[in-house]
Motif scaffolding. Structure first.
Motif, mmCIF file in Angstrom:
data_model
loop_
_atom_site.group_PDB
_atom_site.id
_atom_site.type_symbol
_atom_site.label_atom_id
_atom_site.label_comp_id
_atom_site.label_asym_id
_atom_site.label_seq_id
_atom_site.Cartn_x
_atom_site.Cartn_y
_atom_site.Cartn_z
ATOM 1 N N PHE A 178 0.806 -1.212 0.000
ATOM 2 C CA PHE A 178 0.000 0.000 0.000
ATOM 3 C C PHE A 178 0.845 1.270 0.000
ATOM 4 O O PHE A 178 0.434 2.275 -0.570
ATOM 5 C CB PHE A 178 -1.004 -0.016 1.147
ATOM 6 C CG PHE A 178 -2.189 -0.889 0.846
ATOM 7 C CD1 PHE A 178 -3.085 -0.525 -0.136
ATOM 8 C CD2 PHE A 178 -2.387 -2.069 1.521
ATOM 9 C CE1 PHE A 178 -4.174 -1.324 -0.442
ATOM 10 C CE2 PHE A 178 -3.471 -2.873 1.233
ATOM 11 C CZ PHE A 178 -4.365 -2.506 0.243
ATOM 12 N N GLN A 235 -4.472 4.810 0.941
ATOM 13 C CA GLN A 235 -3.561 3.668 0.833
ATOM 14 C C GLN A 235 -2.193 4.006 1.409
ATOM 15 O O GLN A 235 -1.598 3.209 2.146
ATOM 16 C CB GLN A 235 -3.394 3.260 -0.629
ATOM 17 C CG GLN A 235 -4.569 2.581 -1.234
ATOM 18 C CD GLN A 235 -4.278 2.111 -2.642
ATOM 19 O OE1 GLN A 235 -3.133 1.869 -3.014
ATOM 20 N NE2 GLN A 235 -5.331 1.971 -3.444
ATOM 21 N N LEU A 280 -7.694 0.648 5.493
ATOM 22 C CA LEU A 280 -7.434 -0.170 4.314
ATOM 23 C C LEU A 280 -8.547 -1.159 3.997
ATOM 24 O O LEU A 280 -8.643 -1.635 2.863
ATOM 25 C CB LEU A 280 -6.105 -0.908 4.469
ATOM 26 C CG LEU A 280 -4.878 -0.009 4.506
ATOM 27 C CD1 LEU A 280 -3.627 -0.828 4.780
ATOM 28 C CD2 LEU A 280 -4.741 0.779 3.221
#
Length: 140
Positions: A16, A57, A77
């Motif tokens: 991420f 993210q 997330l």
């Protein structure tokens, strides 16, 4: 099992963080996406909505890598992963493997910190005590 959790947390954080940064710095090439998936990506980019999506993210990935506020990172997330899975299920079913791997990593990390989410899985509704702030507001 502790090492599995650490590896999953770091891998999830790297994925991420890297892909969140890529949206802003463009160090990976992004080939054009055909069809409805391409229209969706065009709408994200054209409306600048991607700043919210990829910023979330990036923040979640950095929190996981720093091992700080891991439950908050998972909370941020979770909806992103739902969107990634939905994208691959409904718009572009070419390569769903990364989405599935990220989902599995999320569940491994979640299993380690699930006690932080215990209050979310309570079936009984919260009861307000008599004379509390809620009663004072409703009396006004």
């Amino acid at each position: 099992m502790k090492y599995v959790f650490v590896i999953a947390r770091v891998l999830l954080g790297l994925v991420f963080t890297v892909f969140g940064l890529n949206a802003f710095l463009h160090f990976f090439p992004n080939p054009p996406v055909p069809g409805v998936a391409g229209q969706f990506m065009g709408a994200l980019l054209g409306s600048h909505y991607y700043v919210i999506a990829f910023g979330t993210q990036l923040i979640g990935g950095v929190l996981l890598l720093s091992n700080r506020y891991v439950p908050l990172a998972l909370t941020l997330l979770g909806p992103v992963i739902v969107n990634i899975l939905s994208f691959h299920i409904f718009l572009s079913s070419e390569n769903p493997v990364p989405a599935i791997v990220v989902t599995l990593l999320w569940f491994v990390v979640f299993s380690r910190v699930r006690s932080a989410f215990a209050g979310l899985f309570v079936a009984k509704a919260f009861e307000v005590e008599a004379g509390g702030p809620a009663e004072a507001v409703s009396a006004a």
